[in-house]
Design an enzyme around this catalytic site. Sequence first.
Site, short mmCIF file in Angstrom:
data_model
loop_
_atom_site.label_atom_id
_atom_site.label_comp_id
_atom_site.label_asym_id
_atom_site.label_seq_id
_atom_site.Cartn_x
_atom_site.Cartn_y
_atom_site.Cartn_z
N GLY A 1 39.30 33.76 26.22
CA GLY A 1 38.13 33.62 25.31
C GLY A 1 38.78 34.18 23.80
CB SER A 2 40.09 33.67 20.88
OG SER A 2 40.07 32.16 20.72
N GLY B 1 40.77 38.76 17.61
CA GLY B 1 41.19 39.27 19.11
C GLY B 1 41.16 38.99 20.05
CG ASP C 1 29.84 35.29 13.57
OD1 ASP C 1 29.83 33.95 12.96
OD2 ASP C 1 31.64 35.76 13.84
#
Length: 971
Positions: free
Chosen positions: A670-671, A675, A799
Amino acid sequence: MGSISNDPHQIFASWNSSTHFCKWRGVTCNPMYQRVTQLNLEGNNLQGFISPHLGNLSFLTSLNLGNNSFSGKIPQELGRLLQLQNLSLTNNSLEGEIPTNLTSCSNLKVLHLSGNNLIGKIPIEIGSLRKLQAMSLGVNNLTGAIPSSIGNLSSLISLSIGVNYLEGNLPQEICHLKNLALISVHVNKLIGTFPSCLFNMSCLTTISAADNQFNGSLPPNMFHTLPNLREFLVGGNHFSAPLPTSITNASILQTLDVGKNQLVGQVPSLGKLQHLWFLSLYYNNLGDNSTKDLEFLKSLANCSKLQVVSISYNNFGGSLPNSVGNLSTQLSQLYLGGNQISGKIPAELGNLVSLTILTMEINHFEGSIPANFGKFQKLQRLELSRNKLSGDMPNFIGNLTQLYFLGIAENVLEGKIPPSIGNCQKLQYLNLYNNNLRGSIPSEVFSLFSLTNLLDLSKNSMSGSLPDEVGRLKNIGRMALSENNLSGDIPETIGDCISLEYLLLQGNSFDGVIPSSLASLKGLRVLDISRNRLVGSIPKDLQKISFLEYFNASFNMLEGEVPMEGVFGNASELAVIGNNKLCGGVSELHLPPCLIKGKKSAIHLNFMSITMMIVSVVAFLLILPVIYWMRKRNEKKTSFDLPIIDQMSKISYQNLHHGTDGFSVKNLVGSGNFGFVYKGTIELEGNDVVAIKVLNLQKKGAQKSFIAECNALKNVRHRNLVKILTCCSSIDHRGQEFKALVFEYMTNGSLERWLHPETEIANHTFSLSLDQRLNIIIDVASAFHYLHHECEQAIIHCDLKPSNVLLDDCLVAHVSDFGLARRLSSIAVSPKQTSTIEIKGTIGYAPPEYGMGSEVSTEGDLYSFGILVLEMLTGRRPTDEMFEDGHNLHNYVNISIPHNLSQIVDPTILPKELKQASNYQNLNPMHLEVEKCLLSLFRIALACSKESPKERMSMVDVTRELNLIKSSFSS
């Protein structure tokens, strides 16, 4: 290649002036003209942008940049490559629309753009690529209709456009593709019937159209006219009528998935399908509850390659034929639940020694569980609940050492729980609810350290005491031992079960006092110890369990004062009747006041109170200068103190590099904003497999994100927060600064992957039921309740979105990615600092006030939570293109409930009767409960996502309401 920002495998080390470019890695040249004809850089974890200068390689015939991490748009300049035959850009992070001038590459034979973030429509001009043989545009965000010009691609053999947001009908022009062998349009929003000519395309080998809204019936002769068909996947649509009888002639068919439709009638003989390995008839109306319904199973004995058979949730009746034991020895998954099957379970079923999953729940099976089941050495899931099985609970259970799920609830089993169950050291879920089991609970049950999800032995006739060994179940989430004959003390060691959320001990004969150690169960939500013989007082520390939402100690022999804080402050969630010596508590309990004994005691109490008041005032005056000095010192600090990082044990760059095979792309999982996340194998606190988040320090804000995440997670612990194990702050092999965080690895990936799956899984692995979604919603709410109300300093996540909610192997949710997190105290001390942060969340999930410069707040997290819940229930992202011109996900739901519920709910979680209903007056009670649950969840989500922060629901109220919904829905 100045556009490349990351080259972990040093591909471009050879790309220098001292080496001829025809010898550069990945480059192939024409030997005569020394011109580049092929460029293959596939699978090298390259990051950056695709250079527009590639358009100057006029001799290029093949360009393969697949399986990297390229971002940005596809350069328009690629349209100048007139010799190009093969263009593969699959599995990157490319954005924007498909450039229309790619259609100038008139020699293209292969166009692979799948696995990116492409948007917009499929260009009409695509029809000019007359030489195109294979086109793959799947797993993107493409919208609009499939252009009719696709019928001009007369050479096309493979068409793959699944997992997008395409709408409308399959164009009739598709039937012009006489050479088409594969058509894949699964997981879109396509409607209508299949073009009839589709079933005359004799070259077709694969039709994959699952999870759309296709309807109508399948042509009776379709399998006669598709002689080469190997895969037919149309599950999750609205097809009706019987299964075509012509299927008996589909001799080379390998995969047949017609599950989740409205098919009716009898299943024809399938014995001629000798290559069949996957068969799903799940969730239809097949059968008519008669003795002939399962005759087709006998014919399956000829299908020697069968591995998966699902006939669950239909209307099959009669008994299970003994011939089921003649099915393929390769059969690994057999789903029979939710039917009307009766009679005994045939012993011959035990011949299927390769089974890993066997489900037979909600039928009318009777008699004992066959001893032959002991042969299932590979069995991982056994579900026999809600039948009429009798006899002793079999001892062979101990032979099934691979079991992680065992459900035999609501039968009439007798005898004792065999101690051999202790051999099932992988067991996570054990449900023996509502049988006639007796005897004491064997200590071996409490040695099942793997039990994390459920231990339910309630409604049996278990006797004896609850042993101290119960404390070994440190990871158990739900324990139900109610309605038995258990006696003796509730052991203090139960406080060691630190993951407990639900503890149900009511309806036994426990005596002694309520153990004070229960107060250490910080995640406890429901505690029911009613109808026992408990004495003494209610421990006051129970009021400190902030998650505790229901406490029932009715009909015991308790005495003394009832606490007034926490759950004890809400009379609607508290039951203490039938304890005649209790006093005090909130007025709604109508208990007598607690009297102070003796005048001397009262005078002494008043004297002590006055003394303590004087001492407190003096102490406050003495400490006031110290408080002022500390506050002035803290004002000089940044919002996140760097020394916290230094307190964390670190791991070396070499260990991380080795554990990820050099940060290989095959380990990239994943990203994020700052990063990439890799799966790695490292020996660390008993964790072999971990998740490693490597910061891209070239990106602005990455350093701050690293510090924020370390500080946010260093001293917090909760079962619904991702656990940080260590960090790395070092220098990499190129001498550049390197920072990484190491977390527990979550085997089921992110919630994003489940809500919007990018990969077609034939057995619908990525489909979440309503119950599972409800559990995930509660898990996330619990995490935020902890962050906002339980931490020493409240933490604002900033977030929350599906990609930041990770699921473990039991689908327990863990909130992750604290790179934007803020402590509430830091916002109060330095309010202007927040305005310097460029990103305050993700578009669609961040509250509107953040866009107007407001500080981050707990109310902001509530907004993100509300949007997340709306997305989980509707299956629509808040950034869906339908939400334009002032429309948004909140308003879309708000104007649609309660009357248009079936039109907005993700269809994968609705019972089909509820999908079809125009009103709910004729639904059965179960479906009415589903409707009630959904409406309650929608109303909570809408209350959380209101535009005004002051009008949003508090997380305290959210968690209470959610657990009431859960209790009602589960019952």
